[in-house]
Each structure stands twice: as C-alpha cells, then as structure tokens.
Design a protein around this motif. Structure first.
Motif, PDB file in Angstrom:
ATOM      1  N   CYS A 119      67.271  52.207  52.402  1.00  0.00           N
ATOM      2  CA  CYS A 119      66.288  51.553  51.538  1.00  0.00           C
ATOM      3  C   CYS A 119      64.930  52.262  51.648  1.00  0.00           C
ATOM      4  N   ARG A 120      64.580  52.577  52.874  1.00  0.00           N
ATOM      5  CA  ARG A 120      63.319  53.255  53.148  1.00  0.00           C
ATOM      6  C   ARG A 120      63.296  54.653  52.545  1.00  0.00           C
ATOM      7  N   GLU A 121      64.425  55.331  52.709  1.00  0.00           N
ATOM      8  CA  GLU A 121      64.536  56.698  52.208  1.00  0.00           C
ATOM      9  C   GLU A 121      64.348  56.707  50.685  1.00  0.00           C
ATOM     10  N   VAL A 122      65.018  55.784  50.026  1.00  0.00           N
ATOM     11  CA  VAL A 122      64.931  55.699  48.568  1.00  0.00           C
ATOM     12  C   VAL A 122      63.495  55.386  48.134  1.00  0.00           C
ATOM     13  N   PHE A 123      62.901  54.442  48.830  1.00  0.00           N
ATOM     14  CA  PHE A 123      61.529  54.046  48.463  1.00  0.00           C
ATOM     15  C   PHE A 123      60.546  55.213  48.624  1.00  0.00           C
ATOM     16  N   GLU A 124      60.675  55.923  49.739  1.00  0.00           N
ATOM     17  CA  GLU A 124      59.764  57.045  49.975  1.00  0.00           C
ATOM     18  C   GLU A 124      59.923  58.145  48.929  1.00  0.00           C
ATOM     19  N   LEU A 125      61.171  58.417  48.566  1.00  0.00           N
ATOM     20  CA  LEU A 125      61.406  59.439  47.541  1.00  0.00           C
ATOM     21  C   LEU A 125      60.809  58.991  46.209  1.00  0.00           C
ATOM     22  N   ASN A 170      64.466  57.816  39.348  1.00  0.00           N
ATOM     23  CA  ASN A 170      65.686  57.199  39.885  1.00  0.00           C
ATOM     24  C   ASN A 170      66.912  58.110  39.746  1.00  0.00           C
ATOM     25  N   ARG A 171      66.978  58.781  38.594  1.00  0.00           N
ATOM     26  CA  ARG A 171      68.127  59.666  38.353  1.00  0.00           C
ATOM     27  C   ARG A 171      68.132  60.807  39.377  1.00  0.00           C
ATOM     28  N   GLU A 172      66.948  61.346  39.633  1.00  0.00           N
ATOM     29  CA  GLU A 172      66.835  62.454  40.588  1.00  0.00           C
ATOM     30  C   GLU A 172      67.224  62.009  42.001  1.00  0.00           C
ATOM     31  N   ILE A 173      66.822  60.792  42.324  1.00  0.00           N
ATOM     32  CA  ILE A 173      67.170  60.272  43.661  1.00  0.00           C
ATOM     33  C   ILE A 173      68.685  60.089  43.771  1.00  0.00           C
ATOM     34  N   SER A 174      69.276  59.554  42.716  1.00  0.00           N
ATOM     35  CA  SER A 174      70.714  59.309  42.769  1.00  0.00           C
ATOM     36  C   SER A 174      71.471  60.626  42.942  1.00  0.00           C
TER      37      SER A 174
END
Lengths: 346, 196
Positions: free
Chosen positions: B136-142, B150-154
């Motif tokens: 969760c933290r990793e996603v939020f920081e990115l 969001n697409r780039e994170i996925s």
C-alpha cells in the motif's frame, strides 16, 4: 470499497484539475449527500495537497541557492565550507544547549580566516545607539559618533576605530587584545568596560576605566611612546597637541557614564565643557558670553528627558544666566543648520 | 513545534546577530524550501520568481540583522516577511487587488507554518507512512511522490490497475486518520490558487 475507490479517484482528479463536467456532477452529488462526506472530501484534498507540498519542497535545492544568496551578500568573499557549518548546526540540534555553547567557546579561533569587510556605524548629532560587534563586544555610541570595525574579527588582535564618544563592554579574550584606534593614539583593553571621548573638535581625548585593564598608547612621529596604564575608576585626559596627560583617580562614574542611560550630567563643569557637551547632546551650537567664560563659573545639573529649552530654563534658575535660542535656518540641501544658543550673564 | 526548538532558534538568531554565518546558514537551509513553495502557492508565480523573492528576504534578514530584533518567533517573522514581499510583488505588477498587509507576527500562529518546513512535514509523513502495509505504501509513494499514473504503477509492479486504485484509496484513508491533527492547518490557498 468499490464506491470509495470511485469517489477517491474523482477527488484526485478534482485536485489535479482533470475532472470533466459529468464527473464533477457525480462528485458534487456525493459531497452534498452528508456533512460527513464534505469533511471527508476536504481532508482528502488536504492530504493530497500535503503530499504535493512535500514533493515541491524536496525539489528545491537549498544548498545551491544558499551560495547564490551569499554571492548577493558579498560578491568578493569566499565563505566557509558548509560541511563545517552543517556539523555545527547538527550539533546544536542534537546536543543540549549548554554543551554546545561550551564547545564553540573552546573552539573559538580567529586566525584561520580570510580578511572580512570593514563596516562603519554612525550616529548623528542628538542620537545615541548601541551595536554588538562580531566577537560579542557591546558598544554604546553617543551622539555624533562614528565607529569603524571589521565585519568579522580575525588575526591576532581586534581593532576598531573611534571618532566621537563610545562606551565599550569588551568581550574578554586574552589571546586577542582589543584596540581602539583614536588616530595617533590607541587604547588597548582585554575584557573591560570603559568610556572614550574623542571628538574631532576637542583638543583632548578622555578615557574613563570602569572595570578591568586598559592602557593608552600614543604614537609620536610613528613611534610608540611608553604606554600609560589605567586603574579602575581612573580618568585620563590627554591633550592631543601638547601630548600631556592628566590622571584623575576615583573619578565619578556617574558623570562619565550617565549618557548611556540617556542622562546628561554636569558636576562642577566649566563653561567650556558645558557648551561642548550641551551642544552635542541637543545638536546645537552653544555660545557663552565673554563675561561668563572669563570668570570661572561652574555648573552642576542632571538632565534626562528635558528638551533644550527646558534644560536652559532649569540652568537659568540655578545659575545667574539668561539665554536666547536662535532657530536653525534652512540650508541649500533642505536640511536645517544647528540652532544657536547665546548664554549671557543675568 | 516544541518550545525547546523555539528557544534554540532564538539562540541561533542571537548568534546570527553577532555575525555568525553558520546560524544564517541554518535558517536558510531549514526554511528556504518551505518559504519558496509558500510564496509560489500564495500568489501563483513561477518557481524561479518565488525563489528570487525568498532570496531577497534572506538577503535583508542578514543585512538588517543588527537593526532587527525578533523576540518571539523567527519562523513567523520569515513567513510574514515573505508574505509581505509577495504582496509587494503583486503591487509592482500593477494588478488591481486590494491587499491587506500583515504587519506583525501576532496574527498568524506559528503552527500554521509547521507544514511548510520540509524536515518537519517529512517527519510527519514518515511516521504516518509507517502505518501503511508494505504494498500500500509502495503504491502511494509511486503515485503521490513520484507522480506515476495508475496505469504506470500497475505495469511497474505487475498488478492490476484496479488493485492500484484500491491501494491508493486505502492509503489515503489511513493517512487521513493519521494526519488528522495536522490537516486543519492547511489554509484555503494551499489547494485553490485564489489569484488565478
């Protein structure tokens, strides 16, 4: 969760400004549903703003811009490496204040620095002020005084130049004696409190030592004469032309230091002295009539908040004088000339 | 901000008044990033304009150190100086805005600037982020700190976009609770540029 996702996504879009009309309607509808929704919306927006702010602040390179500012402040000087500075600041934040203060005092060093800019501070007539020099020495400047000093003391001694009158509280530092240059004369001090009066119009320099050690040097034809050492409460009055001096032991501190507290004190002073000091205090030219100067009249009085008019009126009650004040005239540069005061015998 | 820090700042300020550069350096490094962002947000100017403006304030802060006497809070003094400098900037640009000058340090509490100090805000975030589950933290920081879509994170983390959305929402929800005490400190102009 599904619903929250959808709404939070809309809030993010609102925050970045990418919300289309239909999405806007949907978001507004959700916000208006309950007061709780409105505050939740606000909180999420703020949270996003916080994280945005953190990112923007991180992007700013303070170290780099600090150099720019230093260039603006002083284009010539090189400043200390910041690694050193950073360590000192880090120390102050981590260690208790006391330990830190102890450290800087023991680390104090004036020798390994490049010379710094010379500054000067002036008080106009009728104005008194106080400054603190880079070594912590405090200087009270009487009216019509100019003090020249380096922005940062370095080298083996500290030196300032004085024209006018000042009271010094010298920060004690035996390894770096403190000198006051009086144009041809020098006063040397280590950790003392003393007053020097060296006005260009006077033919005497007077130094009063309140506490500590002070010696007066004279330079005749470029050569240093035997210094004169003062004891506490000594007043030395040196005649610049005749190169003769006179020391008065147990001089009255009130008389020589009262000006610091905004008081003008006369104690058995002759007309010459009164004219000079009253004139400087009120920025006026005081002229005593010959009948008064010939006879040896002395004056005793203390003034604090009085105006020139009040002071003269009080003097005229206690002594056989009368006075006339001529107001200053406007000069070409639109400033005003000094007021003139003529004092005559009653 | 603890009282203790304020005392330390006043001590450093005293050092600065005595001509000690390290004290000036400290104030600069500590407050400069926040002041720049503050100026930029408040009157919607470019980052470079904001930097110039804040640098001018610091130049004056050093030059006038003997004349100025701050007894209460260095922080408020600097922020209000920047604020007034911003208003000057607008006046020079000749916009017809009515501006109410803030003349002293009393009408704004020190706390409202707390979130404009990089190290302090960072500390707040670090503490709160620790409460988030790893992913969760990793996603939020990115998403928030590195500005990834969001697409780039996925793609990067090899998870579905839906999961990314879920994680961001979860992170916001938790952080919102964690930072609750600090959220009221944000002023309106922090997220709506009122002079756009």
């Amino acid at each position: 969760m599904e619903d929250k996702n959808f709404i939070y996504n809309l809030i993010e879009l609102e925050f970045t400004g990418g919300l289309n009309a239909q999405q806007k309607e949907e978001l507004d509808a959700w916000i208006e549903m309950t007061p709780g929704n409105l505050s939740e919306f606000n909180e999420v927006i703020k949270l996003l703003a916080f994280s945005d702010r953190l990112v923007s602040m991180k992007k700013i390179d303070a170290e780099k811009d600090l150099l720019l500012v230093k260039k603006k402040l002083n284009p010539v000087l090189k400043f200390n490496t910041w690694l050193l500075n950073f360590q000192r600041v880090a120390a102050i934040l981590v260690l208790p204040l006391l330990i830190y203060t102890g450290l800087t005092i023991s680390n104090r060093s004036h020798n390994n620095k490049i010379s710094t800019a010379i500054k000067s501070s002036e008080t106009s007539f009728g104005v008194r002020s106080q400054i603190i020099l880079s070594d912590g020495t405090k200087v009270w400047m009487n009216s019509g005084t100019k003090l020249t000093y380096p922005e940062e003391f370095n080298g083996n001694y500290r030196e300032v130049k004085l024209v006018g009158e000042a009271y010094f509280q010298v920060e004690s530092d035996k390894e770096h004696p403190f000198f006051v240059d009086l144009n041809g004369f020098k006063v040397k001090a280590t950790g003392t409190r003393f007053n020097i009066s060296n006005y260009p119009g006077d033919n005497v320099i007077s130094t009063y030592l309140e506490h500590g050690k002070v010696s007066l040097f004279a330079y005749a034809k470029g050569k240093q004469q035997e210094p004169v050492q003062l004891k506490e409460n000594d007043l030395i009055v040196l005649n610049k032309e005749k190169m003769k001096y006179n020391i008065q032991n147990n001089a009255d501190s009130k008389k020589y230091l009262a000006w610091i507290e905004g008081k003008l004190v006369f104690k058995n002073d002759n007309t010459n002295d009164v004219a000079m000091r009253l004139g400087r205090w009120f920025n006026a030219e005081i002229i005593f009539d010959e009948k008064l100067t010939k006879k040896e009249y002395v004056f005793t009085a203390t003034f604090t908040h009085e105006s020139l008019e009040d002071a003269l009126r009080l003097l005229s009650y206690s002594t056989p004088i009368s006075y006339k004040i001529l107001s200053g005239s406007q000069l070409n540069d639109s400033s005003f000339s000094k007021r003139k005061v003529i004092i005559t015998k009653k | 901000m603890e009282m203790n820090n304020q005392t330390k700042e006043l001590f450093l300020y005293d050092e600065m008044k005595r001509g000690k550069e390290y004290a000036f350096d400290f104030f600069f490094k500590y407050y400069y990033p926040g002041l720049c962002v503050y100026a930029k947000k408040m009157i919607s100017i470019s980052e470079q304009e904001a930097k110039d403006l804040v640098q001018d304030v610091f130049v004056k802060f050093w030059k006038d150190r003997e004349k100025t006497d701050i007894r209460f809070s260095i922080r408020s003094y600097l922020f209000i100086s920047v604020k007034n400098k911003c208003f000057d900037f607008l006046r020079k640009k000749n916009r017809n805005i009515k501006i109410q000058e803030i003349s002293n340090e009393h009408d704004i509490s020190d706390e409202s600037f707390e979130t404009y100090v990089l190290s302090e805000l960072e500390l707040l975030f670090t503490k709160s982020l620790e409460k988030l589950p790893e992913r969760c933290r990793e996603v939020f920081e990115l998403s928030r700190f590195h500005g990834l879509k969001n697409r780039e994170i996925s793609e990067k983390l090899n998870i579905s976009e839906k999961t990314v959305e879920n994680q961001v929402t979860k992170a916001l929800h938790i952080l919102k609770e964690e930072l609750k005490d600090y959220l009221p400190l944000l002023a309106l102009f922090d997220f709506f540029h009122f002079l756009r």
